[in-house]
Write a protein that holds these residues in place. Structure first.
Motif, short mmCIF file in Angstrom:
data_model
loop_
_atom_site.label_atom_id
_atom_site.label_comp_id
_atom_site.label_asym_id
_atom_site.label_seq_id
_atom_site.Cartn_x
_atom_site.Cartn_y
_atom_site.Cartn_z
N TYR A 1 0.83 -1.21 0.00
CA TYR A 1 0.00 0.00 0.00
C TYR A 1 0.86 1.26 0.00
O TYR A 1 0.48 2.28 -0.59
CB TYR A 1 -0.93 0.00 1.21
CG TYR A 1 -2.10 -0.96 1.06
CD1 TYR A 1 -3.06 -0.76 0.07
CD2 TYR A 1 -2.24 -2.05 1.91
CE1 TYR A 1 -4.13 -1.63 -0.07
CE2 TYR A 1 -3.31 -2.93 1.77
CZ TYR A 1 -4.24 -2.72 0.79
OH TYR A 1 -5.30 -3.59 0.64
N ALA B 1 -9.65 4.46 -3.79
CA ALA B 1 -10.71 3.46 -3.84
C ALA B 1 -10.94 2.97 -5.26
O ALA B 1 -11.28 1.81 -5.49
CB ALA B 1 -11.99 4.04 -3.25
N LEU C 1 -8.09 0.57 -6.16
CA LEU C 1 -8.21 -0.66 -5.37
C LEU C 1 -9.52 -1.39 -5.64
O LEU C 1 -9.73 -2.48 -5.12
CB LEU C 1 -8.11 -0.33 -3.88
CG LEU C 1 -6.79 0.28 -3.41
CD1 LEU C 1 -6.87 0.61 -1.93
CD2 LEU C 1 -5.63 -0.65 -3.69
N GLN C 2 -10.40 -0.76 -6.46
CA GLN C 2 -11.68 -1.36 -6.83
C GLN C 2 -12.51 -1.70 -5.59
O GLN C 2 -13.07 -2.79 -5.48
CB GLN C 2 -11.47 -2.60 -7.71
CG GLN C 2 -10.76 -2.30 -9.02
CD GLN C 2 -10.58 -3.52 -9.89
OE1 GLN C 2 -10.86 -4.63 -9.49
NE2 GLN C 2 -10.10 -3.30 -11.11
N ARG C 3 -12.58 -0.72 -4.68
CA ARG C 3 -13.37 -0.91 -3.47
C ARG C 3 -14.85 -0.63 -3.76
O ARG C 3 -15.20 0.19 -4.61
CB ARG C 3 -12.90 0.03 -2.35
CG ARG C 3 -11.41 -0.04 -2.07
CD ARG C 3 -10.96 -1.44 -1.73
NE ARG C 3 -11.63 -1.94 -0.55
CZ ARG C 3 -11.54 -3.20 -0.12
NH1 ARG C 3 -10.84 -4.08 -0.82
NH2 ARG C 3 -12.17 -3.57 0.97
N ASP C 4 -15.71 -1.35 -3.06
CA ASP C 4 -17.15 -1.21 -3.25
C ASP C 4 -17.66 -0.04 -2.41
O ASP C 4 -18.37 -0.22 -1.41
CB ASP C 4 -17.86 -2.51 -2.88
CG ASP C 4 -19.35 -2.48 -3.23
OD1 ASP C 4 -19.73 -1.60 -4.02
OD2 ASP C 4 -20.10 -3.32 -2.69
#
Length: 220
Positions: free
Chosen positions: A177, A188, A191-194
């Motif tokens: 990271y 985000a 990182l393809q965060r939902d």
């Protein structure tokens, strides 16, 4: 990674935009020495009548042009131009310093990542060696060549090796990271965060037609 950081890191991007803004300020300051041309036009029409009977018609038109050429205005414009150019040099230097700082951060974080990876390999080998040693101590204890204390010591050594492995794995995650952050990709979206991503276009659509008022879309 250095090339990516130079293009995508927020600090570098902000410094470059600041330098571009100051460069435009230099051009604005220089425009004070440029001649100005103003053009005015006037058109009028008049009807004369007597007791409701139309009379003569008068139509007139005029155009005026004025050219202003600044000769000497006390020197304040020249001082403003020099000040803007000095500020531009400073901001360009700041952009270079920001690039160097980002490169240093990338090298440091990537070095920590490589160290964590090597530590994982070493810790895995240590865990395997500790497991083999514990197996051998237990077999020797069965035939009376080792005591219970020896078995406990071997178990403790295995536990310490496993803890070291987990710590190294944790360090690798943190370092990964840190590398993403150093190149400007710790977001985000990357990182393809939902989660709901910020869209500046939504705010623009909310305020672009507000000609009056001081309230923001959230009511502040």
């Amino acid at each position: 990674m250095g090339e990516i950081a130079h293009v995508e890191h927020p600090g570098v991007v902000a410094a470059l935009h600041q330098a571009d803004a100051v460069e435009f300020a230099v051009r604005v300051a220089e425009s004070a020495l440029a001649p100005t041309l103003s053009v005015n036009a006037q058109v009028s029409q008049q009807w004369d009548s007597f007791l409701g009977v139309p009379g003569s018609r008068q139509f007139s038109a005029a155009a005026f042009a004025q050219l202003n050429v600044p000769l000497y205005q006390g020197g304040s414009e020249y001082a403003s131009i020099r000040q803007a150019k000095e500020q531009l040099s400073q901001d360009r230097l700041n952009a270079d310093l920001q690039r160097d700082s980002v490169c240093t951060s990338v090298l440091s974080s990537y070095g920590l990542l490589e160290t964590a990876r090597a530590s994982i390999i070493s810790s895995r080998a240590a865990v395997k060696a500790a497991e083999t040693e514990l197996t051998g101590v237990r077999e020797e204890a069965k035939i009376g060549q080792r005591t219970t204390l020896h078995v406990l010591n071997a178990q403790q050594a295995l536990l310490n090796a496993r803890v070291s492995l987990v710590t190294s794995q944790r360090d690798r995650v943190v370092a990964s990271y840190a590398v993403l952050g150093s190149i400007g990709r710790l977001s985000a979206q990357e990182l393809q965060r939902d989660v709901a991503l910020h869209d500046p276009g939504i705010h623009f659509e909310q305020v672009k037609t507000n000609w009056l008022g001081v309230d923001t879309p959230d009511g502040r």
